[in-house]
Design a protein around this motif. Structure first.
Motif, PDB file in Angstrom:
ATOM      1  N   LYS A 232       0.847  -1.112   0.248  1.00 15.89           N
ATOM      2  CA  LYS A 232       0.081   0.015  -0.151  1.00 15.89           C
ATOM      3  C   LYS A 232       1.068   1.674  -0.124  1.00 15.89           C
ATOM      4  N   SER A 233       0.300   2.320  -1.060  1.00 11.65           N
ATOM      5  CA  SER A 233       1.122   3.442  -0.368  1.00 11.65           C
ATOM      6  C   SER A 233       0.293   4.548  -0.573  1.00 11.65           C
ATOM      7  N   GLY A 234       1.166   5.986   0.083  1.00 12.22           N
ATOM      8  CA  GLY A 234       0.464   6.562   0.307  1.00 12.22           C
ATOM      9  C   GLY A 234      -0.069   7.953  -0.880  1.00 12.22           C
ATOM     10  N   LEU A 235      -0.510   8.914  -0.391  1.00 15.93           N
ATOM     11  CA  LEU A 235      -0.588   9.908  -1.530  1.00 15.93           C
ATOM     12  C   LEU A 235      -0.221  10.770  -2.238  1.00 15.93           C
ATOM     13  N   ARG A 236       0.992  10.964  -1.142  1.00 18.32           N
ATOM     14  CA  ARG A 236       2.212  11.706  -1.711  1.00 18.32           C
ATOM     15  C   ARG A 236       3.407  10.662  -2.061  1.00 18.32           C
ATOM     16  N   GLY A 237       4.379  11.635  -3.363  1.00 14.92           N
ATOM     17  CA  GLY A 237       5.463  10.999  -3.438  1.00 14.92           C
ATOM     18  C   GLY A 237       5.327   9.396  -4.526  1.00 14.92           C
ATOM     19  N   TYR A 238       6.699   9.008  -4.269  1.00 14.07           N
ATOM     20  CA  TYR A 238       6.796   7.767  -5.402  1.00 14.07           C
ATOM     21  C   TYR A 238       7.713   6.467  -5.249  1.00 14.07           C
ATOM     22  N   PRO A 239       7.231   5.974  -3.907  1.00 19.58           N
ATOM     23  CA  PRO A 239       7.597   4.423  -3.780  1.00 19.58           C
ATOM     24  C   PRO A 239       7.847   3.763  -4.280  1.00 19.58           C
ATOM     25  N   GLY A 260      -6.522   4.136  -6.130  1.00 17.97           N
ATOM     26  CA  GLY A 260      -7.652   4.148  -4.528  1.00 17.97           C
ATOM     27  C   GLY A 260      -8.196   5.133  -5.613  1.00 17.97           C
ATOM     28  N   ALA A 261      -9.515   5.445  -4.701  1.00 16.19           N
ATOM     29  CA  ALA A 261     -11.178   5.685  -5.144  1.00 16.19           C
ATOM     30  C   ALA A 261     -10.692   7.481  -5.655  1.00 16.19           C
ATOM     31  N   ASN A 262      -9.817   8.133  -4.846  1.00 19.41           N
ATOM     32  CA  ASN A 262      -9.952   9.618  -4.753  1.00 19.41           C
ATOM     33  C   ASN A 262      -8.082  10.038  -5.203  1.00 19.41           C
ATOM     34  N   THR A 263      -7.536   8.835  -5.986  1.00 14.35           N
ATOM     35  CA  THR A 263      -6.663   9.027  -6.654  1.00 14.35           C
ATOM     36  C   THR A 263      -6.920  10.152  -7.875  1.00 14.35           C
ATOM     37  N   PRO A 264      -5.576  11.411  -7.687  1.00 11.70           N
ATOM     38  CA  PRO A 264      -5.908  12.250  -8.541  1.00 11.70           C
ATOM     39  C   PRO A 264      -5.711  12.420 -10.433  1.00 11.70           C
ATOM     40  N   ALA A 265      -6.522  12.973 -11.090  1.00  9.85           N
ATOM     41  CA  ALA A 265      -5.257  13.792 -12.314  1.00  9.85           C
ATOM     42  C   ALA A 265      -3.584  13.347 -12.236  1.00  9.85           C
ATOM     43  N   GLY A 266      -3.030  12.859 -12.857  1.00 10.32           N
ATOM     44  CA  GLY A 266      -1.375  12.717 -12.582  1.00 10.32           C
ATOM     45  C   GLY A 266      -0.904  11.384 -12.137  1.00 10.32           C
ATOM     46  N   GLY A 267      -1.355  10.767 -11.240  1.00  9.77           N
ATOM     47  CA  GLY A 267      -1.398  10.092 -10.064  1.00  9.77           C
ATOM     48  C   GLY A 267      -1.449   8.679 -10.891  1.00  9.77           C
ATOM     49  N   GLY A 268      -0.596   7.666 -10.148  1.00  9.73           N
ATOM     50  CA  GLY A 268      -0.797   6.231 -10.965  1.00  9.73           C
ATOM     51  C   GLY A 268      -0.583   5.497 -10.201  1.00  9.73           C
ATOM     52  N   GLN A 286      22.416  13.617  -6.330  1.00 10.20           N
ATOM     53  CA  GLN A 286      21.471  13.241  -7.374  1.00 10.20           C
ATOM     54  C   GLN A 286      20.392  14.640  -7.313  1.00 10.20           C
ATOM     55  N   ASN A 287      19.692  14.838  -6.047  1.00 11.29           N
ATOM     56  CA  ASN A 287      19.269  16.331  -5.636  1.00 11.29           C
ATOM     57  C   ASN A 287      17.987  15.512  -6.959  1.00 11.29           C
ATOM     58  N   ARG A 288      17.027  14.171  -6.744  1.00 13.75           N
ATOM     59  CA  ARG A 288      15.902  14.114  -6.807  1.00 13.75           C
ATOM     60  C   ARG A 288      15.043  13.067  -6.113  1.00 13.75           C
ATOM     61  N   ASP A 289      14.023  12.858  -6.608  1.00  9.76           N
ATOM     62  CA  ASP A 289      13.334  11.869  -5.455  1.00  9.76           C
ATOM     63  C   ASP A 289      13.292  10.450  -5.924  1.00  9.76           C
ATOM     64  N   ASP A 290      13.040  10.323  -7.468  1.00  8.97           N
ATOM     65  CA  ASP A 290      13.479   8.836  -8.241  1.00  8.97           C
ATOM     66  C   ASP A 290      14.159   8.928  -9.481  1.00  8.97           C
ATOM     67  N   PHE A 372       3.261   6.838  -7.714  1.00  7.90           N
ATOM     68  CA  PHE A 372       3.083   7.823  -8.377  1.00  7.90           C
ATOM     69  C   PHE A 372       2.006   8.812  -7.621  1.00  7.90           C
ATOM     70  N   ASN A 373       1.979   9.312  -6.625  1.00  6.67           N
ATOM     71  CA  ASN A 373       0.901  10.468  -6.003  1.00  6.67           C
ATOM     72  C   ASN A 373       0.038   9.802  -6.137  1.00  6.67           C
ATOM     73  N   SER A 374      -0.472   8.289  -5.798  1.00 11.67           N
ATOM     74  CA  SER A 374      -1.520   7.915  -5.750  1.00 11.67           C
ATOM     75  C   SER A 374      -1.915   7.006  -4.462  1.00 11.67           C
ATOM     76  N   GLU A 375      -2.748   6.942  -3.476  1.00 13.64           N
ATOM     77  CA  GLU A 375      -3.094   5.907  -2.695  1.00 13.64           C
ATOM     78  C   GLU A 375      -3.283   4.619  -3.795  1.00 13.64           C
ATOM     79  N   SER A 376      -2.382   3.924  -3.834  1.00 12.93           N
ATOM     80  CA  SER A 376      -2.855   2.241  -4.175  1.00 12.93           C
ATOM     81  C   SER A 376      -2.885   1.495  -3.654  1.00 12.93           C
ATOM     82  N   TYR A 377      -2.632   0.057  -3.994  1.00 21.33           N
ATOM     83  CA  TYR A 377      -2.998  -1.294  -3.351  1.00 21.33           C
ATOM     84  C   TYR A 377      -2.155  -2.148  -4.706  1.00 21.33           C
ATOM     85  N   ILE A 378      -1.188  -2.805  -3.868  1.00 18.66           N
ATOM     86  CA  ILE A 378      -0.804  -4.104  -5.061  1.00 18.66           C
ATOM     87  C   ILE A 378      -0.786  -5.163  -4.358  1.00 18.66           C
TER      88      ILE A 378
END
Length: 385
Positions: A232-239, A260-268, A286-290, A372-378
């Motif tokens: 499970k991932s949270g709504l923010r970030g790039y786990p 997640g049902a509340n996944t915004p546009a641009g999240g996946g 590297q100064n990048r978060d992914d 990425f930027n999605s409350e998702s489940y795998i």
């Protein structure tokens, strides 16, 4: 006992049940200050079994007194089981241990020259340097081949360790001790196939190359229990998480993915494959978060997508599909050479069939999952050659 004093001339004595002199009068040295605590050895005692009282007599002051601790002499630790690093045998330098420097740096737990720290995990041997060793009396309940777990922490890349049986049999060969991320970051390193004979023996832990802290050793044959559950991932970030071998080439990856049902546009969320050099983006400035090289097939609220990472991101292909959020979707990726087929729902017909004809096509690498930027489940993630 644990003592601190800026004065000389201190003396102490312990009594058992007010009548039996356990220790005689023991001198208390000047420890170097009221905040400079040291362990003072009171001797080898033989108290009787049962309930008793111990009286601490201040024969001559002045000193601060924190605690008393009693340890049995050279008791064998039963294997299979766990042995704490600080429970090395008694006997002193050259018998129970070898330490390169005089005195216990922190003066904790024991009164000899082995350096001991106190951390949240408990007492642990610290500052273990090249050429030092510690010896343990053990009783092996049953001869057999075991797994060895060593609990270590280090901020250095050079550590190596080896275990000996009865000073003559190399049990493990030289084991690398990796940089765990710091001397407060504890990790377990495992060596399989260590054979122990039954009976009373001693085990010597040789610090082939330092420096690392050492908390425990454990011999066992516990089965490997696969972890069950949903990623499970949270709504923010790039786990992300990856497994496998960077030399994997053609394979099939399947997983159940739910946005997640509340996944915004641009999240996946979706499946990574042919992954190399994955990192969190903060290493090596590297100064990048992914950060990674490889491909990702993923779901968004508007459809199925295929993208490529090469320390940046390139969108390769897409297939429009609605109703993806809030429902489990069966995904499958099949790779063959530079051809990539992505299936969602219908496992017979790909929704994306793409061949990477660029000069940077990836043809081998690990597999994993990412959001990425999605409350998702795998769930039900599998890789098949």
């Amino acid at each position: 006992m644990r003592i601190a004093t800026a004065l000389s001339g201190g003396k102490i004595r312990l009594w058992l049940d007010d009548t039996t002199d356990l220790t005689g009068v023991v001198d208390i040295p000047n420890t170097g200050g009221w905040n400079n605590w040291k362990n003072i050895k009171l001797g080898n005692l033989t108290p009787p079994e049962g309930d008793h009282t111990i009286k601490v007599e201040i024969v001559n002051g002045e000193y601060d007194f924190a605690s008393l601790s009693f340890r049995t002499l050279n008791d064998s630790k039963t294997l299979p089981g766990t042995v704490l690093a600080v429970h090395y045998m008694n006997g002193g330098e050259g018998v129970a241990y070898h330490d390169n420097t005089p005195d216990n740096i922190r003066g904790l737990y024991r009164t000899d020259d082995v350096d001991i720290r106190l951390l949240p995990e408990g007492y642990t041997t610290g500052w273990n340097q090249t050429g030092e060793w510690l010896k343990y009396n053990v009783n092996v309940a049953e001869a057999g081949t075991y797994k060895l777990d060593l609990r270590v922490a280090t901020g250095m890349d050079t550590g190596k360790v080896r275990l000996w049986l009865d000073d003559s049999t190399d049990l493990t060969g030289i084991i690398d001790v990796p940089n765990t991320g710091g001397f407060q970051e504890w990790k377990t390193i495992t060596k399989e196939g260590v054979t122990l004979p039954a009976g009373q023996h001693n085990i010597k832990v040789e610090i082939v190359t330092g420096e690392f802290d050492f908390y425990s050793l454990r011999f066992h044959n516990d089965p490997v229990v696969p972890k069950q559950g949903t990623y499970k991932s949270g709504l923010r970030g790039y786990p992300k998480a990856v497994i496998g071998d960077s030399n994997w080439t053609d394979y099939m990856v399947e997983a159940d993915v739910k946005l997640g049902a509340n996944t915004p546009a641009g999240g996946g969320a979706g499946i990574l494959f042919r992954v190399n050099n994955p990192a969190d983006g903060t290493e090596y400035n590297q100064n990048r978060d992914d950060f990674l090289q490889g491909y990702m097939a993923y779901l968004t609220t508007d459809g199925v997508h295929l993208g490529k990472f090469n320390y940046n991101f390139e969108h390769l292909a897409a297939a429009a599909k609605t109703g993806l959020a809030g429902e489990w979707q069966d995904m499958k990726i099949v790779t063959s050479g530079t051809r990539i087929q992505v299936y969602v729902g219908d496992m017979e017909k790909p929704v994306i069939d793409y061949t990477d004809r660029s000069g940077t096509a990836f043809i081998h690498g690990k597999a994993g999952v990412r959001s990425f930027n999605s409350e998702s489940y795998i769930d039900n993630f599998t890789v098949t050659p």
